[in-house]
Each structure stands twice: as structure tokens, then as C-alpha cells.
Scaffold this motif. Structure first.
Motif, PDB file in Angstrom:
ATOM      1  N   THR A  65     -50.279  59.835 -63.869  1.00  0.00           N
ATOM      2  CA  THR A  65     -50.075  58.630 -64.681  1.00  0.00           C
ATOM      3  C   THR A  65     -49.836  57.398 -63.811  1.00  0.00           C
ATOM      4  OG1 THR A  65     -47.730  59.229 -64.889  1.00  0.00           O
ATOM      5  CG2 THR A  65     -49.209  59.913 -66.664  1.00  0.00           C
ATOM      6  N   LYS A  66     -49.240  57.599 -62.635  1.00  0.00           N
ATOM      7  CA  LYS A  66     -49.002  56.470 -61.734  1.00  0.00           C
ATOM      8  C   LYS A  66     -50.261  56.116 -60.956  1.00  0.00           C
ATOM      9  CE  LYS A  66     -46.284  55.118 -57.683  1.00  0.00           C
ATOM     10  NZ  LYS A  66     -45.257  55.533 -56.694  1.00  0.00           N
ATOM     11  N   GLU A  67     -50.977  57.148 -60.533  1.00  0.00           N
ATOM     12  CA  GLU A  67     -52.155  56.953 -59.692  1.00  0.00           C
ATOM     13  C   GLU A  67     -53.281  56.255 -60.449  1.00  0.00           C
ATOM     14  OE1 GLU A  67     -53.542  59.824 -56.203  1.00  0.00           O
ATOM     15  OE2 GLU A  67     -54.173  60.577 -58.162  1.00  0.00           O
ATOM     16  N   ARG A  68     -53.517  56.709 -61.692  1.00  0.00           N
ATOM     17  CA  ARG A  68     -54.581  56.146 -62.527  1.00  0.00           C
ATOM     18  C   ARG A  68     -55.821  55.904 -61.670  1.00  0.00           C
ATOM     19  NH1 ARG A  68     -52.576  55.075 -67.527  1.00  0.00           N
ATOM     20  NH2 ARG A  68     -54.572  54.114 -68.103  1.00  0.00           N
ATOM     21  N   TRP A  69     -56.344  57.011 -61.121  1.00  0.00           N
ATOM     22  CA  TRP A  69     -57.345  56.930 -60.081  1.00  0.00           C
ATOM     23  C   TRP A  69     -58.676  56.385 -60.569  1.00  0.00           C
ATOM     24  CZ3 TRP A  69     -57.244  56.283 -55.291  1.00  0.00           C
ATOM     25  CH2 TRP A  69     -58.399  56.463 -54.514  1.00  0.00           C
ATOM     26  N   ILE A  70     -59.162  55.377 -59.886  1.00  0.00           N
ATOM     27  CA  ILE A  70     -60.510  54.838 -60.095  1.00  0.00           C
ATOM     28  C   ILE A  70     -61.289  55.083 -58.810  1.00  0.00           C
ATOM     29  CG2 ILE A  70     -61.892  52.795 -60.558  1.00  0.00           C
ATOM     30  CD1 ILE A  70     -59.485  51.606 -62.026  1.00  0.00           C
ATOM     31  N   PRO A  71     -62.342  55.889 -58.850  1.00  0.00           N
ATOM     32  CA  PRO A  71     -63.076  56.215 -57.619  1.00  0.00           C
ATOM     33  C   PRO A  71     -63.550  54.966 -56.883  1.00  0.00           C
ATOM     34  CG  PRO A  71     -63.745  57.677 -59.389  1.00  0.00           C
ATOM     35  CD  PRO A  71     -62.865  56.629 -60.013  1.00  0.00           C
ATOM     36  N   TYR A  72     -63.410  55.006 -55.560  1.00  0.00           N
ATOM     37  CA  TYR A  72     -63.846  53.901 -54.713  1.00  0.00           C
ATOM     38  C   TYR A  72     -65.317  54.023 -54.346  1.00  0.00           C
ATOM     39  CZ  TYR A  72     -59.268  51.745 -53.885  1.00  0.00           C
ATOM     40  OH  TYR A  72     -58.093  51.069 -54.034  1.00  0.00           O
ATOM     41  N   GLN A  73     -65.748  55.253 -54.095  1.00  0.00           N
ATOM     42  CA  GLN A  73     -67.137  55.465 -53.669  1.00  0.00           C
ATOM     43  C   GLN A  73     -68.064  55.345 -54.876  1.00  0.00           C
ATOM     44  OE1 GLN A  73     -68.525  56.293 -50.298  1.00  0.00           O
ATOM     45  NE2 GLN A  73     -70.046  55.347 -51.612  1.00  0.00           N
ATOM     46  N   LYS A  74     -68.955  54.383 -54.860  1.00  0.00           N
ATOM     47  CA  LYS A  74     -69.804  54.080 -56.011  1.00  0.00           C
ATOM     48  C   LYS A  74     -71.239  53.818 -55.585  1.00  0.00           C
ATOM     49  CE  LYS A  74     -65.839  51.895 -58.262  1.00  0.00           C
ATOM     50  NZ  LYS A  74     -65.241  50.609 -58.708  1.00  0.00           N
ATOM     51  N   ASN A  75     -72.118  53.780 -56.590  1.00  0.00           N
ATOM     52  CA  ASN A  75     -73.508  53.338 -56.416  1.00  0.00           C
ATOM     53  C   ASN A  75     -74.313  54.183 -55.436  1.00  0.00           C
ATOM     54  OD1 ASN A  75     -72.821  51.233 -58.134  1.00  0.00           O
ATOM     55  ND2 ASN A  75     -72.321  49.862 -56.442  1.00  0.00           N
ATOM     56  N   ILE A  76     -73.981  55.462 -55.324  1.00  0.00           N
ATOM     57  CA  ILE A  76     -74.749  56.331 -54.448  1.00  0.00           C
ATOM     58  C   ILE A  76     -76.086  56.672 -55.098  1.00  0.00           C
ATOM     59  CG2 ILE A  76     -74.812  58.611 -53.371  1.00  0.00           C
ATOM     60  CD1 ILE A  76     -71.793  58.373 -53.093  1.00  0.00           C
ATOM     61  N   THR A  77     -76.024  56.982 -56.366  1.00  0.00           N
ATOM     62  CA  THR A  77     -77.224  57.242 -57.139  1.00  0.00           C
ATOM     63  C   THR A  77     -76.901  56.886 -58.584  1.00  0.00           C
ATOM     64  OG1 THR A  77     -78.891  58.899 -57.711  1.00  0.00           O
ATOM     65  CG2 THR A  77     -76.621  59.655 -57.610  1.00  0.00           C
ATOM     66  N   GLU A  78     -77.881  56.779 -59.396  1.00  0.00           N
ATOM     67  CA  GLU A  78     -77.635  56.436 -60.793  1.00  0.00           C
ATOM     68  C   GLU A  78     -76.901  57.589 -61.474  1.00  0.00           C
ATOM     69  OE1 GLU A  78     -80.022  55.054 -64.830  1.00  0.00           O
ATOM     70  OE2 GLU A  78     -81.055  55.140 -62.902  1.00  0.00           O
ATOM     71  N   ILE A  79     -75.719  57.304 -61.974  1.00  0.00           N
ATOM     72  CA  ILE A  79     -74.875  58.349 -62.551  1.00  0.00           C
ATOM     73  C   ILE A  79     -75.128  58.465 -64.043  1.00  0.00           C
ATOM     74  CG2 ILE A  79     -72.500  59.032 -63.034  1.00  0.00           C
ATOM     75  CD1 ILE A  79     -71.687  57.755 -60.427  1.00  0.00           C
ATOM     76  N   THR A  80     -75.398  59.679 -64.476  1.00  0.00           N
ATOM     77  CA  THR A  80     -75.564  59.931 -65.899  1.00  0.00           C
ATOM     78  C   THR A  80     -74.211  59.791 -66.585  1.00  0.00           C
ATOM     79  OG1 THR A  80     -77.337  61.499 -65.436  1.00  0.00           O
ATOM     80  CG2 THR A  80     -76.304  61.615 -67.614  1.00  0.00           C
TER      81      THR A  80
END
Length: 561
Positions: A65-80
Motif C-alpha cells: 500500500t505504501k509502495e504503490r508500484w508503477i513500473p519504470y521500464q516502459k515502451n519495450i514493445t506494444e503491451i496488450t
């Protein structure tokens, strides 16, 4: 057409493109359903009857609940896009088959984790309470924030470690580390599913270890009264490690690396204050006198007291880098060797055999560095586990000893930092030298005997099984350890020295160098997860160093070769 590394990376990532989370270490088996579930506002964890699992459940609930993680690594490929379910995830039900298993070598850490796409209840089934801790870590990595809402990625995971021994060795003699910095390291180890803290407590430079039976060792051998680990400190570290499912193996290095003992017992240590380039591996040479009964009496006292404090079945007795001149030139040991027709190596082998017996008498299994086996050719009990750092591991296995990988070519985290011996003329620039030739500064090692710096990529590329054939009985690969020798490290740089490089080792120790199908784990598959994991460690209070410019995290595959 043979795929290029870039195309291979994109193809591999595309097979899991429906998942927006990166898991590390990678589980043995992961099945994604393609759905995500909103975490219910009243989400809770049930069934944690074991005290450590109960504490971990509370800890991870707060973390999620504190971390509320949002991934940093993005845009590697089009994600379904993941499909959303109307039902929320309300509970995680933990079931542990053995809630009272003793934390020790070989404890079962397997777990099964299922987050159903229908919502309601997720399940974590583990063979032991330690397996439940590992499953809780994986569960925490499956929860992310998506457009302001915490969601769980529906999946089915079956997981267990490839190796039972997965460790970090920390030297706290050359420079001192506070108890708090060690506790933080234990927390980081638990996030990475590492389970052995190999504590190299003492060495020639200092003896920071208080012993009730011999307080004079620390009183005379520690850097200062404030740089001593008390009995309470040791028990606190063991307890904190236990609560994270981490074993603590103490090491008292001997017979060499013992100059600090001479501060209180000068008659038991040879070649102290002599020229280190002749008598030792580095400044502060010194080796215990193996001819005196009093030496073994002191060792018995040390081992017996530590055996009571540290519950693990292993005890590390050092055993590395004995210098032949140290004993041969000693006014007492030299004549003894001549009288009994002994070489340095033979005397060394006798010492290791006696120390091994002392360890066994205290109901511990001895672990030593390779040197006594490789250099002294000691014929020790096959029950002695050997930590390999320079030799070919299969040579030790052929002798019937279990091994722990700690290759200095891959796992020594202090390498590449330059030299520390002062006033070394080899650092002078070529144009300032009276005679021409290479220097440490130009075309050399920078003064580091084990250069270059061990990158996370180099560590990850280590093959845990190369040249080793499976066999029954002794002669197994128990696992591996990364090692941080502390000539140029203390708590101010501890996190940066360890992380995320140790995370690369953690994956090959847990997941193996090969997956279940026999396919070699490669950098093209792990780099997005490593990039993301570094930031998650930061979020959890671990000062891991950056491994790419931040731009690369959103630049897709632009940072690939």
C-alpha cells in the motif's frame, strides 16, 4: 534468418507482453491469464499462523500500500492491455505445511501462488514457513498501481530455489559496519530471496567481536570501543535474519589473517609487524602458531561461544592465504617444522584437520576457503564444504567436497576499485617515471588485483554448472555467494557496492543458469527486469546504484546494441 540480439530480445519480451510487472528473481514457472484485478479496499492476508509469516504478512501489506508500484521500464514493445474483472481481490490465503521447520541448510523453500482471474481469494501454499516468506515477496511484486488503483496481475506461479545456499559475504574487519547497516542488508537480501549472510567478522586489521570468554580480544583488537559487536548485537542480527528466512554463518578466519589476535595474545601469532610483502597477502600479516596447545584452546573457546550464538549448522573456519615464510622464519615454528620433518603445507593441513575436529565437536559442519585443499593438499573430511574463489570448481568436487561458488572473476564485488596500499610508485604517470614501462594508471589494473569491476551483466553470465557433472553424495554445488571485501568499503557505500549487482547473482542462485527446459538464461531477457528492479529497491530504502541513464527506461529498445 538468424535473429539479431535486438530482434531476439523483442521476440522474447513479446511472449509476456500482456504482463505489466517485472519479477525478480524470475520464478521457475509463471502462467499469466491476461487479467488484472483491483485490490479490494479491505484486502487482507489470512492464515499466517507462524510468527515470522504473520510479521511478514503485516510487513508486506504495508509495503504494497505504501509502495504503490508503477513500473519504470516502459515502451519495450506494444503491451496488450490486461483485461479487467469486476470482482476484486479480497484476500490472500496462506497455507503452510510445516510452520515449525528449523531454518537451516536445505530447508524447503518451495511455494505455489495463484491469483485467480475471477477475483475473490488468492492462495499461497508453501511447504514451510520460509517458503511462505518467498511467496509473499513474489506476491508483492505482482501488485502495481494502474491509473491510481492498486491491481493484482492474475497468474499461477510454481516456484522453488535451484540452490539451497544463496549468499552474501561481508567483511566487517577491515572497515566497520554498524548493526543498522547490516540489518538493512538483510532486508535487501530477503527482497532478492538470498538466504545466507556469511559474516566474515574478524581479520588481521581488527577484531570487532566481543566474546564473554575472551573479552581481551576485542578490548585490544578492535578499532575502538564503539566498533565492537556485542553479544546482544550478534543475537539481534541473528534474530532479524531469522525473521526474514536468512541463515547467518559466522567466519573466524584462521590460521592466517589473525594479526589482530596478537594485540591480546602476542605469543600465539607469528610474523606480526614484519614486511607484509614477504610475510603476508596484504598489510598486517600474521598467522596463528599451530604448534602450541594454547592456540587450539583459544580456538575451542571461540568456536564454542559462537556456536551458542549462531544456530546455523555451518561454521566458516577461514583457512586461506597461509604464507610459507611466516611460519618457516618464526623462531619457534621454524625449528618445530625441521624437527618433525614438516613443510609449511603439511603443518597447514594438520592445523585444518584439528580445527575441523573442533568445529565438529561443537555440532557444526565446517566450511573453509579452497586454499587448504588446493595449496596445502589437505586431506580433510568430505563433510567439509569448500568455498571456491580462484580454482576450477570441478577439481574440488572430484575430491568429494561440496562447494560454494565465489569465483573472484565473477562474484568479488570489491574488484576494480583501484589499489589501497599507499605510496605505491606504480601509480606514477609514465612521463614522470625515471624508466619507461606500464603503470597502474595506464594500461594496467588500476592497482586492483582482481580487476576489472564486476558488472551485473558479468555476474549474471556465470554458469553455475559448467564442467560439473551431477553425482550422488558429497561433491555437489550447494550454491553461491557474492563477496564484499572491505578494504575500500564501509557502510557509507554498502548499498551501492551490493545492489543491484547482487540481484543478478540472486537470480542465477535462485532460478538457475538454465530454465526448466534447459535454455540458458541470457541478458536479453533479464535487462528490463533489472532496470525496473533497481528503482524498486530504491523505493524500499536500499541505495542501489543506477545501471542506465533514466532516459533508457522510457526509450524502448533504443539503448540496446
Amino acid at each position: 534468418m538468424k535473429p539479431t540480439p535486438l530482434l531476439a530480445a523483442i521476440a522474447l519480451l513479446s511472449t509476456t507482453s500482456h504482463a505489466k510487472t517485472w519479477l525478480l528473481p524470475i520464478p521457475q514457472s509463471v502462467e499469466w491469464t491476461g487479467y488484472q484485478l483491483q485490490l479490494d479496499p479491505d484486502f487482507h492476508i489470512e492464515g499466517a499462523s507462524n510468527l515470522y509469516v504473520h510479521e511478514a504478512a503485516q510487513r508486506y501489506h504495508k509495503l504494497i500500500t505504501k509502495e504503490r508500484w508503477i513500473p519504470y521500464q516502459k515502451n519495450i514493445t506494444e503491451i496488450t492491455p490486461l483485461k479487467n474483472r469486476q470482482d476484486t481481490l479480497k484476500t490472500l490465503q496462506i497455507s503452510v505445511e510445516d510452520a515449525h521447520a528449523k531454518l537451516d541448510f536445505g530447508i524447503n523453500e518451495a511455494y505455489n501462488l495463484t491469483i485467480p482471474d475471477s477475483g475473490g481469494k488468492a492462495t499461497l501454499d508453501a511447504a514451510t514457513w520460509v517458503g511462505a516468506l518467498r511467496g509473499l515477496e513474489t506476491f508483492s511484486q505482482l501488485i502495481i498501481e494502474d491509473e491510481g488503483t492498486l491491481v493484482a496481475h492474475s497468474s499461477k506461479i510454481q516456484d522453488e530455489p535451484t540452490y539451497p545456499h544463496r549468499g552474501i559475504m561481508l567483511d566487517t574487519s577491515r572497515n566497520f559496519y554498524s548493526v543498522e547497516s547490516i540489518l538493512r542488508t538483510l532486508d535487501a537480501m530477503s527482497y532478492n530471496k538470498l538466504n545466507v549472510f556469511h559474516w566474515h567478522i574478524t581479520d588481521s586489521q581488527s577484531w570487532p567481536l566481543h566474546l564473554e570468554m575472551h573479552p581481551e580480544l576485542a578490548q585490544k583488537g578492535a578499532y575502538s570501543p564503539s566498533q565492537i559487536y556485542t553479544t546482544a548485537d550478534m543475537r539481534r542480527i541473528v534474530q532479524h535474519a531469522q525473521s526474514r528466512g536468512i541463515r547467518v554463518i559466522p567466519e573466524i578466519d584462521m590460521p592466517s589473517h589473525t594479526a589482530s589476535i596478537a594485540e591480546s595474545h602476542p605469543h600465539l601469532v607469528a610474523c606480526v609487524n614484519k614486511d607484509w610483502e614477504v610475510y603476508g597477502a596484504e598489510p598486517a600479516p600474521g598467522a596463528l602458531d599451530p604448534t602450541k596447545n594454547e592456540t587450539y584452546a583459544l580456538i575451542e573457546d571461540i568456536v564454542s561461544e559462537l556456536a551458542d550464538i549462531f544456530p546455523d549448522s555451518f561454521f566458516h573456519a577461514g583457512g586461506d592465504e597461509v604464507n610459507s615464510h611466516c611460519w618457516a622464519d618464526d623462531e619457534t615454528i621454524g625449528p618445530y617444522m625441521k624437527e618433525h620433518g614438516l613443510t609449511t603445507d603439511q603443518l597447514w593441513a594438520q592445523f585444518e584437520d584439528k580445527v575441523g575436529s573442533i568445529v565438529e565437536q561443537n555440532h557444526k559442519r565446517a566450511m573453509i576457503w579452497e586454499d587448504a585443499i588446493v595449496v596445502a593438499k589437505a586431506d580433510l573430511s568430505k563433510n567439509v564444504a569448500v568455498q571456491v574463489w580462484t580454482t576450477t570448481p570441478e577439481n574440488i568436487i572430484k575430491l568429494g567436497h561440496d562447494i560454494i561458488h565465489s569465483s573472484s572473476d565473477y562474484f568479488y564485488l570489491d574488484c576494480g576499485g583501484g589499489g589501497w596500499v599507499q605510496n605505491d610508485q606504480r601509480y606514477i604517470s609514465p612521463d614522470q617515471k625515471a624508466t619507461p614501462g606500464d603503470t597502474f594508471n595506464y594500461g594496467g589494473t588500476g592497482g586492483s588485483w582482481c580487476a576489472p569491476y564486476k558488472t551485473w551483466q558479468r555476474i549474471y553470465s556465470f554458469d553455475m554448472t559448467k564442467g560439473i557433472k551431477k553425482q550422488s553424495g558429497h561433491g555437489q554445488v550447494l550454491g553461491g555467494e557474492v563477496a564484499l571485501w572491505s578494504e575500500q568499503s564501509d557502510e557509507t557505500v554498502l548499498d551501492a557496492k551490493l545492489w543491484p549487482r547482487s540481484s543478478a547473482a540472486a537470480e542465477i542462485f535462485w532460478s538457475g543458469s538454465y530454465d526448466k527446459s534447459g535454455k540458458r538464461r541470457v541478458l536479453s531477457e533479464v535487462w528490463p527486469r533489472m532496470n525496473d528492479w533497481r528503482f524498486r529497491l530504491l523505493k524500499r530504502g536500499i541505495g542501489a546504484i543506477p545501471i542506465v541513464p533514466q532516459w533508457c527506461l522510457s526509450a524502448g529498445t533504443s539503448c540496446l546494441i
